[in-house]
Every structure is written in structure tokens, then in C-alpha cells.
Motif scaffolding. Structure first.
Motif, PDB file in Angstrom:
ATOM      1  N   MET A 175       1.169  -0.950  -0.105  1.00  7.96           N
ATOM      2  CA  MET A 175      -0.252   0.563  -0.178  1.00  7.96           C
ATOM      3  C   MET A 175       1.638   1.533  -0.278  1.00  7.96           C
ATOM      4  O   MET A 175       2.289   1.191   0.611  1.00  7.96           O
ATOM      5  N   GLN A 176       0.075   2.129  -0.577  1.00  9.26           N
ATOM      6  CA  GLN A 176       1.274   3.618  -1.104  1.00  9.26           C
ATOM      7  C   GLN A 176       1.341   4.459   0.376  1.00  9.26           C
ATOM      8  O   GLN A 176      -0.308   3.526   1.014  1.00  9.26           O
ATOM      9  N   PRO A 177       1.654   5.043   0.716  1.00  7.05           N
ATOM     10  CA  PRO A 177       1.523   5.542   2.401  1.00  7.05           C
ATOM     11  C   PRO A 177       0.356   7.034   2.563  1.00  7.05           C
ATOM     12  O   PRO A 177      -0.136   6.665   1.435  1.00  7.05           O
ATOM     13  N   GLY A 178      -0.541   6.637   3.944  1.00  4.42           N
ATOM     14  CA  GLY A 178      -2.338   6.977   3.895  1.00  4.42           C
ATOM     15  C   GLY A 178      -3.586   5.936   3.476  1.00  4.42           C
ATOM     16  O   GLY A 178      -4.401   6.467   3.182  1.00  4.42           O
ATOM     17  N   LEU A 283     -10.734  -1.515  -8.603  1.00  2.00           N
ATOM     18  CA  LEU A 283      -9.870  -2.685  -7.704  1.00  2.00           C
ATOM     19  C   LEU A 283      -9.308  -0.840  -6.998  1.00  2.00           C
ATOM     20  O   LEU A 283      -7.604  -0.889  -7.570  1.00  2.00           O
ATOM     21  N   GLU A 284      -9.165  -0.602  -5.233  1.00  2.00           N
ATOM     22  CA  GLU A 284      -8.108   0.636  -4.823  1.00  2.00           C
ATOM     23  C   GLU A 284      -7.969   0.903  -4.000  1.00  2.00           C
ATOM     24  O   GLU A 284      -8.836   0.157  -3.070  1.00  2.00           O
ATOM     25  N   GLY A 285      -7.011   1.495  -3.792  1.00  2.00           N
ATOM     26  CA  GLY A 285      -7.153   1.438  -2.409  1.00  2.00           C
ATOM     27  C   GLY A 285      -8.335   2.881  -1.957  1.00  2.00           C
ATOM     28  O   GLY A 285      -8.599   3.590  -2.085  1.00  2.00           O
ATOM     29  N   VAL A 286      -8.243   2.411  -0.134  1.00  2.00           N
ATOM     30  CA  VAL A 286      -8.868   3.732   0.142  1.00  2.00           C
ATOM     31  C   VAL A 286      -7.951   4.087   1.996  1.00  2.00           C
ATOM     32  O   VAL A 286      -7.365   3.653   3.353  1.00  2.00           O
ATOM     33  N   PRO A 287      -8.527   5.674   2.019  1.00  4.16           N
ATOM     34  CA  PRO A 287      -7.246   6.126   2.941  1.00  4.16           C
ATOM     35  C   PRO A 287      -8.210   6.106   4.639  1.00  4.16           C
ATOM     36  O   PRO A 287      -9.857   5.555   4.076  1.00  4.16           O
ATOM     37  N   PRO A 288      -7.733   6.021   5.664  1.00  5.98           N
ATOM     38  CA  PRO A 288      -8.794   6.034   6.759  1.00  5.98           C
ATOM     39  C   PRO A 288      -9.251   6.743   6.632  1.00  5.98           C
ATOM     40  O   PRO A 288      -9.504   7.927   5.884  1.00  5.98           O
ATOM     41  N   VAL A 289     -10.379   7.026   7.863  1.00  2.00           N
ATOM     42  CA  VAL A 289     -11.751   7.330   7.485  1.00  2.00           C
ATOM     43  C   VAL A 289     -11.635   8.694   8.997  1.00  2.00           C
ATOM     44  O   VAL A 289     -11.722   7.892  10.112  1.00  2.00           O
ATOM     45  N   PRO A 290     -11.523   9.401   8.949  1.00  2.00           N
ATOM     46  CA  PRO A 290     -11.369  10.664   9.558  1.00  2.00           C
ATOM     47  C   PRO A 290     -12.993  10.688  10.308  1.00  2.00           C
ATOM     48  O   PRO A 290     -13.928  11.231  10.036  1.00  2.00           O
ATOM     49  N   LEU A 291     -13.105  10.363  11.741  1.00  2.00           N
ATOM     50  CA  LEU A 291     -14.217  10.805  12.990  1.00  2.00           C
ATOM     51  C   LEU A 291     -14.780  12.483  12.519  1.00  2.00           C
ATOM     52  O   LEU A 291     -13.960  12.869  13.340  1.00  2.00           O
ATOM     53  N   PRO A 292     -15.904  12.603  12.499  1.00  2.00           N
ATOM     54  CA  PRO A 292     -16.417  13.729  12.800  1.00  2.00           C
ATOM     55  C   PRO A 292     -16.213  13.705  13.955  1.00  2.00           C
ATOM     56  O   PRO A 292     -16.299  12.860  15.154  1.00  2.00           O
ATOM     57  N   GLY A 293     -15.835  15.454  14.986  1.00  2.00           N
ATOM     58  CA  GLY A 293     -16.400  15.695  16.308  1.00  2.00           C
ATOM     59  C   GLY A 293     -16.688  15.074  17.682  1.00  2.00           C
ATOM     60  O   GLY A 293     -16.248  15.064  18.420  1.00  2.00           O
ATOM     61  N   TYR A 309     -12.717   1.687  15.470  1.00  2.00           N
ATOM     62  CA  TYR A 309     -14.076   1.871  14.492  1.00  2.00           C
ATOM     63  C   TYR A 309     -13.372   2.404  13.632  1.00  2.00           C
ATOM     64  O   TYR A 309     -12.259   2.754  13.229  1.00  2.00           O
ATOM     65  N   ARG A 310     -14.071   1.512  12.475  1.00  2.00           N
ATOM     66  CA  ARG A 310     -13.219   1.294  10.739  1.00  2.00           C
ATOM     67  C   ARG A 310     -14.619   1.312  10.281  1.00  2.00           C
ATOM     68  O   ARG A 310     -15.013   0.989   9.887  1.00  2.00           O
ATOM     69  N   ALA A 311     -14.671   2.267   8.576  1.00  2.00           N
ATOM     70  CA  ALA A 311     -15.758   2.283   8.197  1.00  2.00           C
ATOM     71  C   ALA A 311     -15.481   2.980   6.523  1.00  2.00           C
ATOM     72  O   ALA A 311     -14.578   3.099   6.331  1.00  2.00           O
ATOM     73  N   PHE A 312     -15.888   1.705   5.634  1.00  2.00           N
ATOM     74  CA  PHE A 312     -16.046   2.884   4.311  1.00  2.00           C
ATOM     75  C   PHE A 312     -16.274   4.126   4.077  1.00  2.00           C
ATOM     76  O   PHE A 312     -17.296   4.127   4.212  1.00  2.00           O
ATOM     77  N   SER A 313     -15.808   4.867   2.615  1.00  2.00           N
ATOM     78  CA  SER A 313     -16.535   5.943   2.895  1.00  2.00           C
ATOM     79  C   SER A 313     -16.206   6.018   1.738  1.00  2.00           C
ATOM     80  O   SER A 313     -15.321   6.717   0.943  1.00  2.00           O
ATOM     81  N   ARG A 314     -16.917   6.506   0.506  1.00  2.00           N
ATOM     82  CA  ARG A 314     -17.309   6.482  -0.691  1.00  2.00           C
ATOM     83  C   ARG A 314     -17.287   8.011  -0.914  1.00  2.00           C
ATOM     84  O   ARG A 314     -17.831   9.055  -0.727  1.00  2.00           O
TER      85      ARG A 314
END
Length: 314
Positions: A175-178, A283-293, A309-314
Motif C-alpha cells: 500500500m502507498q502511504p495514506g 480495485l483501489e486503496g482507501v484512506p483512513p476515515v477521519p471521525l467527525p468531532g 472504529y473503521r468504516a468505508f466512505s465513498r
């Protein structure tokens, strides 16, 4: 959902297109070139993913009827009208993916052998069996390693069965960074549906991300006995796995910074006739999902309890 703390497969129910696709919107080019397959699967880019090696196992033979034509169990495809809601990518099958034409002297005209591009469903038993020259062996059996992958997908209770005409693509990557996850789109269908569902000749498909099959929909593996199989127009396939009427499935999972593998495998169970086919794209990489405040505060508190906690976001 076999990876603790992770949603190992994700189904996005997207609306079906209400406009009938024009002819040949899915146009397939049969190929066993693993570089061409990998490039098409990535959509011509490598978002977040660095391919380190690939391998492929499939089938190709001269057509016995359409002389001079090849029958190939894999290919790349374009999809100009968005049939099934999936973008361009690769197609893997237990039969021939290309459409072939031959002259039938009995009818005095050309006859088309269907592949799995766009078009009406003209046959309820479209099939290509791949043959071997080994004495007393007509069909091409799965290897022991392939059997071990397919058995849990198509087993009935504790009973397992032999598989044939297996097509398999393996991609090893860093995986690439990020980026810390991957996702991809899938449409699965079969000619076994619906008449062979009660009989038990059900083919199966698996996607093994770092050794774990993530191809589960509503907790069940991807095979023709899934209750969400349905007749969905678009190609020659008799049945499509379409939860809620939507054939587009999205899968993914968490990965490591390096040393990952993704294995796609499809096979006939018990015989080599009546094809099953899968389209795979994006097929693609997905970055981490930042959590709202507000959720971030909750997530921070939960972290002290050892939760994640981890989830996908499109």
C-alpha cells in the motif's frame, strides 16, 4: 465478517438503471495476459496500491464449432452504458467469455455462441466445457489448493464436492502511504440458476484478502443457492446475485502496509457445464476515515476500552 474489529465485506445497494442498455455496451476481449487483467482491474491507475507480483490460472482452447476462434475463461471489458451499474474491468468465468460465430449448414446461416457481453438472454443453458488431453479425463479438475478454497463456498453441511474449469487471479501488493484498506466492485451470475438450485449443482466464487474469504453477502457465501439470486436482464446470464434487486456488490477490507494478497477464484461444482461468471472492477486503496468531532470523542473514549472504529466512505 471474519476479521475482528473490521467490516470485511460491504454491500452498497445502489439504484438500478431504468434505461435499457444499447447493444454491446459490455464489450469483452478475451485474454489470459495477467498484466492486461491487472491493469483493467485497477482501471488504468494504481490508487493507493503498488503491485508486487501477480499470477493467473485459467483456460483457453480452440472453438470446436467456430473454427479459428478461441474460447477463453477470462478477459477485459468496457461498459459504456453501465449495465448492472459496474464500471469497466475484468471478467472471469467457468466458460468462454467471448461471443463466437460459426456457420451452421443445417440452418444455412451463421449461429452465435454467446459469451457474456451485453445482450438478451437467448439461452437458459449457455455453457463451455474446457477439455484436457489426459487419458480418461474429459474435464479439467481443480488443483488440491483450489479445492481447499472452493469447498467451504459450495459445501452442503460437511459434504464437499469436486470442482472443474476453475479460473483464478492472484494479486500481491503493498500500500502507498495514506491508505489502509482496499475495495472493489463485483457482479456475480450463473447459468445454473434457477433450475439447478434445488438439484445442488451450484457453482461458487471466492475473494480471499490476505487468506480470508470476504465474499459474503448477508452472511452467506457467493454461490447460486444464495437467496438473493434473481433474473436480472443485461447479459446472457440467467441469474444474478442481486440483494434488494441491485446486482452491484462492493467488497473490501483492511490491509497491511506491505505483503498483501488478493485472490479471485471461480469454479464449477461437480461438472464442467453451465457457466458461472463474475465481473470485477475498480480495485483501489482507501484512506483512513477521519471521525467527525462528536463521534471522535466517542471513539476516543471507546479506544480506552480497546475498541476500534473503521468504516468505508465513498
Amino acid at each position: 465478517m471474519r476479521n475482528a474489529g473490521w467490516i470485511s465485506s460491504l454491500l452498497l445497494l445502489l439504484p438500478l438503471c431504468s434505461i435499457a442498455p444499447p447493444a454491446a455496451a459490455i464489450t469483452i476481449t478475451g485474454t489470459q495476459d495477467v498484466n492486461a487483467l491487472t491493469t483493467a482491474l485497477l482501471g488504468g491507475t494504481s490508487t493507493g496500491i503498488v503491485i508486487t507480483s501477480t499470477s493467473f490460472s485459467g483456460h483457453q482452447q480452440d472453438s470446436f464449432l467456430a473454427l479459428g476462434s478461441l474460447e477463453t475463461s477470462s478477459g477485459t471489458y468496457t461498459n459504456t452504458s453501465g449495465t448492472y451499474g459496474i464500471g469497466p474491468g475484468i471478467v472471469l468465468s467457468t466458460g468462454a467469455v467471448e461471443e463466437r460465430t460459426y456457420f451452421d449448414p443445417e440452418v444455412g446461416a451463421n449461429v452465435t455462441l454467446s459469451g457474456y457481453g451485453d445482450g438478451p438472454n437467448r439461452l437458459d443453458d449457455n455453457s463451455t466445457a474446457f477439455f484436457t488431453m489426459v487419458p480418461f479425463q474429459v474435464s479439467i479438475p481443480a488443483t488440491p489448493a483450489q479445492e481447499a478454497l472452493l469447498d467451504p463456498i459450495t459445501a452442503v453441511g460437511t459434504d464437499t464436492f469436486d470442482h472443474f474449469d476453475v479460473t483464478e487471479l492472484v494479486i500481491n501488493f503493498d500500500m502507498q502511504p495514506g491508505f489502509d484498506s482496499v475495495r472493489f466492485n463485483v457482479v456475480f451470475g450463473s447459468e445454473e440458476y434457477p433450475e439447478f438450485v434445488p438439484v445442488g449443482y451450484f457453482d461458487g466464487f471466492g475473494m480471499f484478502l490476505n487468506g480470508t474469504n470476504v465474499a459474503f453477502v448477508d452472511g452467506q457465501p457467493v454461490n447460486i443457492q444464495h437467496p438473493s439470486m434473481a433474473a436480472v436482464a443485461g447479459t446472457e446470464l440467467d441469474g444474478i446475485l442481486a440483494p434488494g434487486g441491485n446486482p452491484l456488490l462492493v467488497f473490501g477490507g483492511a490491509v497491511s502496509p506491505a505483503g498483501n494478497s488478493l485472490r479471485f477464484i471461480i469454479g464449477d461444482r461437480e461438472d464442467s457445464i453451465l457457466d458461472s461468471t463474475v465481473y470485477i472492477s475498480s480495485l483501489e486503496g482507501v484512506p483512513p476515515v477521519p471521525l467527525p468531532g462528536t463521534i471522535w470523542l466517542l471513539g476516543t473514549a471507546a479506544a480506552f476500552l480497546g475498541l476500534r472504529y473503521r468504516a468505508f466512505s465513498r
